[in-house]
Design a protein around this motif. Structure first.
Motif, PDB file in Angstrom:
ATOM      1  N   LEU A 176      -9.563   5.326   2.731  1.00 44.78           N
ATOM      2  CA  LEU A 176      -8.020   5.066   3.021  1.00 44.78           C
ATOM      3  C   LEU A 176      -7.253   4.389   1.852  1.00 44.78           C
ATOM      4  O   LEU A 176      -7.931   3.267   1.256  1.00 44.78           O
ATOM      5  N   ALA A 177      -6.160   4.894   1.644  1.00 42.50           N
ATOM      6  CA  ALA A 177      -5.416   4.344   0.579  1.00 42.50           C
ATOM      7  C   ALA A 177      -3.956   4.334   0.898  1.00 42.50           C
ATOM      8  O   ALA A 177      -3.606   4.433   2.058  1.00 42.50           O
ATOM      9  N   VAL A 178      -3.103   3.636   0.288  1.00 44.00           N
ATOM     10  CA  VAL A 178      -1.569   3.259   0.490  1.00 44.00           C
ATOM     11  C   VAL A 178      -0.955   4.076  -0.584  1.00 44.00           C
ATOM     12  O   VAL A 178      -0.936   4.268  -1.688  1.00 44.00           O
ATOM     13  N   ALA A 179       0.409   4.756   0.210  1.00 44.71           N
ATOM     14  CA  ALA A 179       1.161   5.358  -0.717  1.00 44.71           C
ATOM     15  C   ALA A 179       2.181   4.677  -0.810  1.00 44.71           C
ATOM     16  O   ALA A 179       3.031   4.124   0.092  1.00 44.71           O
ATOM     17  N   LEU A 180       2.716   4.630  -2.123  1.00 43.73           N
ATOM     18  CA  LEU A 180       3.891   3.532  -2.532  1.00 43.73           C
ATOM     19  C   LEU A 180       4.745   4.236  -3.064  1.00 43.73           C
ATOM     20  O   LEU A 180       4.492   5.065  -3.992  1.00 43.73           O
ATOM     21  N   PRO A 181       6.286   4.078  -3.225  1.00 42.95           N
ATOM     22  CA  PRO A 181       7.074   4.079  -4.360  1.00 42.95           C
ATOM     23  C   PRO A 181       6.794   3.804  -5.474  1.00 42.95           C
ATOM     24  O   PRO A 181       6.120   2.580  -5.550  1.00 42.95           O
ATOM     25  N   THR A 182       6.999   4.447  -6.657  1.00 43.47           N
ATOM     26  CA  THR A 182       6.573   3.869  -8.073  1.00 43.47           C
ATOM     27  C   THR A 182       7.077   2.634  -8.201  1.00 43.47           C
ATOM     28  O   THR A 182       6.430   1.810  -8.785  1.00 43.47           O
ATOM     29  N   GLY A 183       8.163   2.097  -7.758  1.00 41.38           N
ATOM     30  CA  GLY A 183       8.811   0.905  -8.269  1.00 41.38           C
ATOM     31  C   GLY A 183       8.467  -0.317  -7.336  1.00 41.38           C
ATOM     32  O   GLY A 183       8.812  -1.251  -7.617  1.00 41.38           O
ATOM     33  N   HIS A 184       7.367  -0.006  -6.452  1.00 40.50           N
ATOM     34  CA  HIS A 184       7.177  -0.908  -5.364  1.00 40.50           C
ATOM     35  C   HIS A 184       6.365  -2.259  -6.068  1.00 40.50           C
ATOM     36  O   HIS A 184       5.469  -1.714  -6.976  1.00 40.50           O
ATOM     37  N   PRO A 185       6.648  -3.446  -5.700  1.00 44.12           N
ATOM     38  CA  PRO A 185       6.046  -4.486  -6.588  1.00 44.12           C
ATOM     39  C   PRO A 185       4.330  -4.230  -6.277  1.00 44.12           C
ATOM     40  O   PRO A 185       3.426  -4.830  -7.162  1.00 44.12           O
ATOM     41  N   LEU A 186       3.863  -3.749  -5.360  1.00 42.91           N
ATOM     42  CA  LEU A 186       2.413  -3.456  -4.958  1.00 42.91           C
ATOM     43  C   LEU A 186       1.828  -2.422  -5.725  1.00 42.91           C
ATOM     44  O   LEU A 186       0.471  -2.246  -5.944  1.00 42.91           O
ATOM     45  N   ALA A 187       2.739  -1.835  -6.372  1.00 46.24           N
ATOM     46  CA  ALA A 187       2.288  -0.424  -7.228  1.00 46.24           C
ATOM     47  C   ALA A 187       1.533  -1.013  -8.235  1.00 46.24           C
ATOM     48  O   ALA A 187       0.560  -0.022  -8.942  1.00 46.24           O
ATOM     49  N   SER A 188       1.719  -2.235  -9.061  1.00 48.71           N
ATOM     50  CA  SER A 188       1.003  -2.419 -10.218  1.00 48.71           C
ATOM     51  C   SER A 188      -0.283  -3.062  -9.712  1.00 48.71           C
ATOM     52  O   SER A 188      -1.356  -3.003 -10.877  1.00 48.71           O
ATOM     53  N   LEU A 189      -0.957  -3.053  -8.543  1.00 51.92           N
ATOM     54  CA  LEU A 189      -2.162  -3.680  -8.266  1.00 51.92           C
ATOM     55  C   LEU A 189      -3.438  -2.365  -8.442  1.00 51.92           C
ATOM     56  O   LEU A 189      -2.726  -1.276  -8.117  1.00 51.92           O
ATOM     57  N   SER A 190      -4.392  -2.456  -8.663  1.00 50.12           N
ATOM     58  CA  SER A 190      -5.417  -1.533  -8.572  1.00 50.12           C
ATOM     59  C   SER A 190      -5.882  -1.368  -7.208  1.00 50.12           C
ATOM     60  O   SER A 190      -6.462  -0.108  -6.895  1.00 50.12           O
ATOM     61  N   ARG A 191      -5.998  -2.427  -6.480  1.00 49.65           N
ATOM     62  CA  ARG A 191      -6.499  -2.351  -4.964  1.00 49.65           C
ATOM     63  C   ARG A 191      -5.362  -3.112  -4.131  1.00 49.65           C
ATOM     64  O   ARG A 191      -4.979  -4.084  -4.541  1.00 49.65           O
ATOM     65  N   ILE A 192      -5.403  -2.777  -2.932  1.00 51.73           N
ATOM     66  CA  ILE A 192      -4.392  -3.373  -2.060  1.00 51.73           C
ATOM     67  C   ILE A 192      -4.948  -3.930  -0.743  1.00 51.73           C
ATOM     68  O   ILE A 192      -5.430  -3.037  -0.317  1.00 51.73           O
ATOM     69  N   ARG A 193      -4.747  -5.140  -0.571  1.00 48.90           N
ATOM     70  CA  ARG A 193      -5.403  -5.573   0.728  1.00 48.90           C
ATOM     71  C   ARG A 193      -4.531  -5.236   1.936  1.00 48.90           C
ATOM     72  O   ARG A 193      -3.149  -5.344   1.778  1.00 48.90           O
ATOM     73  N   LEU A 194      -5.036  -4.786   3.044  1.00 52.89           N
ATOM     74  CA  LEU A 194      -4.231  -4.414   4.465  1.00 52.89           C
ATOM     75  C   LEU A 194      -3.356  -5.506   4.638  1.00 52.89           C
ATOM     76  O   LEU A 194      -1.810  -5.072   5.168  1.00 52.89           O
ATOM     77  N   LYS A 195      -3.672  -6.978   4.913  1.00 51.63           N
ATOM     78  CA  LYS A 195      -2.678  -7.953   5.136  1.00 51.63           C
ATOM     79  C   LYS A 195      -1.581  -7.926   4.383  1.00 51.63           C
ATOM     80  O   LYS A 195      -0.476  -8.481   4.588  1.00 51.63           O
ATOM     81  N   SER A 196      -1.786  -7.287   2.871  1.00 53.72           N
ATOM     82  CA  SER A 196      -0.503  -7.508   2.108  1.00 53.72           C
ATOM     83  C   SER A 196       0.517  -6.539   2.467  1.00 53.72           C
ATOM     84  O   SER A 196       1.572  -6.817   1.889  1.00 53.72           O
ATOM     85  N   LEU A 197       0.525  -5.773   3.555  1.00 48.88           N
ATOM     86  CA  LEU A 197       1.514  -4.896   3.943  1.00 48.88           C
ATOM     87  C   LEU A 197       2.109  -5.345   5.191  1.00 48.88           C
ATOM     88  O   LEU A 197       2.804  -4.555   5.982  1.00 48.88           O
ATOM     89  N   ALA A 198       1.941  -6.633   5.299  1.00 45.45           N
ATOM     90  CA  ALA A 198       2.478  -7.520   6.712  1.00 45.45           C
ATOM     91  C   ALA A 198       4.061  -7.138   6.715  1.00 45.45           C
ATOM     92  O   ALA A 198       4.633  -7.033   7.856  1.00 45.45           O
ATOM     93  N   SER A 199       4.580  -7.084   5.671  1.00 47.52           N
ATOM     94  CA  SER A 199       6.134  -7.214   5.537  1.00 47.52           C
ATOM     95  C   SER A 199       6.667  -5.804   5.316  1.00 47.52           C
ATOM     96  O   SER A 199       7.997  -5.529   5.354  1.00 47.52           O
ATOM     97  N   GLU A 200       5.751  -4.811   5.279  1.00 47.79           N
ATOM     98  CA  GLU A 200       6.052  -3.432   4.774  1.00 47.79           C
ATOM     99  C   GLU A 200       6.410  -2.706   6.102  1.00 47.79           C
ATOM    100  O   GLU A 200       5.901  -2.858   7.247  1.00 47.79           O
ATOM    101  N   GLN A 201       7.218  -1.653   6.135  1.00 48.56           N
ATOM    102  CA  GLN A 201       7.509  -0.759   6.976  1.00 48.56           C
ATOM    103  C   GLN A 201       6.584   0.671   7.049  1.00 48.56           C
ATOM    104  O   GLN A 201       6.805   1.095   5.561  1.00 48.56           O
ATOM    105  N   LEU A 202       6.009   0.963   7.842  1.00 50.05           N
ATOM    106  CA  LEU A 202       4.878   1.871   7.723  1.00 50.05           C
ATOM    107  C   LEU A 202       5.613   3.384   8.423  1.00 50.05           C
ATOM    108  O   LEU A 202       6.027   3.288   9.231  1.00 50.05           O
ATOM    109  N   VAL A 203       4.932   4.462   7.498  1.00 49.57           N
ATOM    110  CA  VAL A 203       5.217   5.787   8.060  1.00 49.57           C
ATOM    111  C   VAL A 203       3.846   6.194   8.508  1.00 49.57           C
ATOM    112  O   VAL A 203       2.921   6.283   7.721  1.00 49.57           O
TER     113      VAL A 203
END
Length: 300
Positions: free
Chosen positions: A172-199
């Motif tokens: 499982l991976a995360v799809a993000l807009p290229t300009g998103h702050p998390l896009a600079s990370l090589s891996r993303i923790r699930l809890k880092s998406l707490a404030s994000e709106q999911l599709v």
């Protein structure tokens, strides 16, 4: 032992024609018969059923409340008869190589094409019909006989009369807009998406997949804030591309991402079944058996 009442079947066909045309004359023309016999047969059917099916007036013909009530069942019956006719024609023509496949969009892109290539090579006379389905439609399609083989997101507990073979797993991976702050990370923790709106892929499309994802999120400290529920993984990517949130998708989807979307693997190693083959255990179909055996060999 009861016998088939073919007269009743014919009368139900007549009822359906009048119900859809809302005019005895047009219905008679559709059935290639004259109007008086049609009118008489509808009266006989009404007498046999003990209900009035139509309300007739100078303004025309419309269904009575009783007619409205029985129409859905008659439509379903007509659909089943049409399916029976198709099966009989295939058998009479000796077409043992007729295969009806239903597949989710992602499976149509990667899992189904290699199978079709193999089957066409092994059975040049094979006739294959492929149509797009949602995962939730797989079991009902197999049970009704509309599908011989389905490719969907299913688990081993799909049903008593349905066998499944998980085919592809992906991280499982995360799809993000290229300009998103998390896009600079090589891996993303699930809890880092707490404030994000999911599709998310809609629960009505794939209940098992939806429930699994939301359960995984909560197990890793994320209460998912779902903004959109869509019909496919490709739709998730499209929504992210339009700036409508972020999405949890299989990592293999990076080959379909547009230039303004990036995929980053999750820090947690979460594997998801992206496609499983499913078929009915109540019906024997030699082409299904061959296809499943080939799929098993590829998995090995």
């Amino acid at each position: 032992m009861s016998t088939i009442d073919f007269r009743l079947i014919r009368q139900l066909w007549m009822f359906l024609a009048v119900a859809e045309e809302q005019n005895f004359g047009r219905a008679a023309a559709r059935l290639s018969m004259s109007q008086p016999p049609l009118t008489e047969q509808i009266k006989v059917l009404e007498h046999s059923l003990g209900i009035q099916l139509f309300e007739r007036s100078r303004r025309g013909t419309k269904l009575s409340p009783g007619g409205v009530a029985v129409l859905p069942a008659v439509r379903q019956f007509a659909h089943q008869v049409a399916h029976l006719e198709r099966v009989v024609r295939e058998i009479a023509a000796g077409q043992t190589g007729v295969l009806h496949i239903g597949a989710i969009t992602s499976a149509m892109l990667d899992t189904v094409p290699p199978l079709l290539k193999h089957l066409k090579k092994a059975y040049p006379q094979l006739t294959v019909f492929v149509r797009e389905i949602d995962s939730v439609d797989a079991i009902s399609g197999l049970e009704s006989g509309e599908l011989d083989l389905a490719f969907a997101r299913l688990d081993a507990e799909a049903g008593d009369a349905t066998a499944t073979l998980p085919l592809t797993e992906d991280r499982l991976a995360v799809a993000l807009p290229t300009g998103h702050p998390l896009a600079s990370l090589s891996r993303i923790r699930l809890k880092s998406l707490a404030s994000e709106q999911l599709v998310m892929s809609a629960r009505q499309v794939s209940p098992m997949y939806f429930d699994m994802l939301t359960s995984v999120c909560r197990a890793h400290g994320l209460a998912p804030r779902i903004l959109h529920e869509v019909r496919s993984v490709t739709s998730q990517i499209a929504y992210v591309s339009c700036g409508q949130g972020v999405a949890l998708v299989p990592n293999s989807m990076k080959k379909l991402t547009p230039g303004n979307v990036v995929l980053r693997p999750l820090h947690e190693k979460i594997m998801v079944v992206t496609a499983a083959a499913a078929w009915s255990t109540n019906r024997h179909h030699p082409m299904v058996e061959h296809a499943v055996e080939w799929l098993r060999s590829q998995k090995r």
